[in-house]
Design a protein around this motif. Structure first.
Motif, PDB file in Angstrom:
ATOM      1  N   GLU A  54     -12.178  -2.261  -3.645  1.00  0.00           N
ATOM      2  CA  GLU A  54     -11.596  -2.742  -2.365  1.00  0.00           C
ATOM      3  C   GLU A  54     -11.045  -4.156  -2.509  1.00  0.00           C
ATOM      4  O   GLU A  54      -9.996  -4.489  -1.955  1.00  0.00           O
ATOM      5  CB  GLU A  54     -12.666  -2.775  -1.265  1.00  0.00           C
TER       6      GLU A  54
ATOM      7  N   GLU B 159      -9.848  -5.562  -5.216  1.00  0.00           N
ATOM      8  CA  GLU B 159      -8.606  -5.552  -5.996  1.00  0.00           C
ATOM      9  C   GLU B 159      -7.435  -4.990  -5.194  1.00  0.00           C
ATOM     10  O   GLU B 159      -6.299  -5.427  -5.348  1.00  0.00           O
ATOM     11  CB  GLU B 159      -8.809  -4.789  -7.309  1.00  0.00           C
ATOM     12  N   LYS B 160      -7.720  -4.050  -4.299  1.00  0.00           N
ATOM     13  CA  LYS B 160      -6.658  -3.476  -3.465  1.00  0.00           C
ATOM     14  C   LYS B 160      -6.023  -4.554  -2.573  1.00  0.00           C
ATOM     15  O   LYS B 160      -4.827  -4.550  -2.315  1.00  0.00           O
ATOM     16  CB  LYS B 160      -7.273  -2.364  -2.590  1.00  0.00           C
ATOM     17  N   GLU B 161      -6.837  -5.476  -2.138  1.00  0.00           N
ATOM     18  CA  GLU B 161      -6.364  -6.565  -1.265  1.00  0.00           C
ATOM     19  C   GLU B 161      -5.601  -7.647  -2.040  1.00  0.00           C
ATOM     20  O   GLU B 161      -5.129  -8.612  -1.457  1.00  0.00           O
ATOM     21  CB  GLU B 161      -7.560  -7.196  -0.538  1.00  0.00           C
TER      22      GLU B 161
ATOM     23  N   ALA C  64      -2.864  -7.195  -3.810  1.00  0.00           N
ATOM     24  CA  ALA C  64      -1.454  -6.823  -4.026  1.00  0.00           C
ATOM     25  C   ALA C  64      -0.578  -7.972  -3.496  1.00  0.00           C
ATOM     26  O   ALA C  64      -1.047  -8.807  -2.709  1.00  0.00           O
ATOM     27  CB  ALA C  64      -1.151  -5.535  -3.291  1.00  0.00           C
TER      28      ALA C  64
END
Ligand SMILES: [Zn+2]
Length: 309
Positions: free
Chosen positions: A111, A113-115, A117
């Motif tokens: 989660e 790492e997803k943020e 971008a």
């Protein structure tokens, strides 16, 4: 031949971040800067504890006076969440007070790492920058991530948001070894290392060296001053800016005034070393250093016969 100027760029982190900054400690730190003729880059948390800078009139007034005195305000994250702009290096996560961050990374890495971008990073950068700009009435040029957190996308996002420089990368992990283990072997600081940390686009990267005054105690004073002198000398020899970092309350809350004592001794050393080399010691903000650097690189090239040592 006259030597290149030596750049000493004092930086302060965590302004407004409760627990690590208070208005009283900040005032004392700025008094110290005035006495030592130090110019500081003040990395300020735009939305600390969910409160925008403009809702902190005491800080706004101190910061406006600081800017009038020649200091600079840079952006330090948005809310100072450990993972809002990247992932802090292991040496920072190893600090005793970072237990909750270590747990969060272990359990929620996907989660986090997803943020990271480019689009969400740009949104957070712009929001923080606008909060600072609104409260202070002037544009913000520089950025430092909370807890030295970085990721590749951060640099793309900073460039896209037209920041002039970033100062989240670091050159001397030994500073954190001293905090974590009480001892260190200093890493070499060279022009080559500095160049390897640069970003290929228009964003300038001004890496910090290390933190030397984190709740500094007398027992660690000599070893820490030795490292700080090593780092200053290495930066001077490499012709790159020396960028130490301190934190508003931890420098003040060390025992027996150790934090300020360390800087008094370090500055005295810097003045003596520069004078012995026939070089001018310049106390600059990071924005000022950015303006000086292209000229500095050219004069270094001349001195080194066109190569970087
Ligand atoms: Zn911070």
């Amino acid at each position: 031949m006259k030597s290149s100027p030596v750049l000493f760029c004092f930086t302060v982190d965590d302004l407004c971040f409760e627990g690590y900054s208070s208005e009283e400690h900040l005032r004392r730190l700025l008094d110290f800067c005035a006495k030592q003729e130090l110019k500081a880059t003040l990395f300020t948390v735009p939305l600390a504890q969910g409160k925008a800078l403009r809702e902190r009139p005491g800080y706004v007034s101190i910061l406006k006076d600081a800017i009038a005195a020649g200091h600079e305000v840079g952006q330090h994250g948005l809310e100072h969440d450990r993972f809002e702009f990247g992932i802090p290096p292991a040496m920072v996560l190893a600090l005793s007070h970072e237990g909750p961050a270590r747990e969060r990374l272990k359990n929620h890495r996907a989660e986090i790492e997803k943020e990271l971008a480019i689009a969400p990073l740009r949104r957070r950068l712009a929001r923080g920058r606008d909060i600072l700009k609104q409260a202070l009435g002037l544009p913000i040029q520089g950025f430092r991530g909370p807890c030295l957190s970085i990721c590749d996308n951060l640099f793309h996002a900073l460039e896209a948001e037209r920041f002039v420089y970033d100062s989240s990368r670091h050159m001397q992990p030994g500073g954190w070894d001293l905090l974590n283990r009480g001892a260190c072997v200093p890493s070499p600081i060279t022009r080559k290392v500095f160049d390897s940390l640069q970003y290929a686009g228009s964003l300038r990267v001004l890496p910090l060296t290390a933190e030397y005054t984190w709740y500094l105690k007398p027992a660690m004073f000599d070893a820490t001053l030795k490292l700080a002198i090593h780092d200053f000398d290495a930066c001077m020899d490499a012709g790159i800016p020396f960028v130490p970092i301190c934190h508003v309350s931890p420098i003040r809350e060390g025992e027996e005034d150790c934090g300020f004592k360390l800087y008094r001794e370090l500055i005295r050393h810097a003045q003596e070393r520069a004078a012995a080399a026939g070089a001018e010691l310049r106390m600059l903000t990071l924005s000022e250093a950015c303006q000086t650097l292209p000229a500095l690189a050219r004069s270094q090239e001349k001195q080194n016969g066109g190569t970087h040592g």
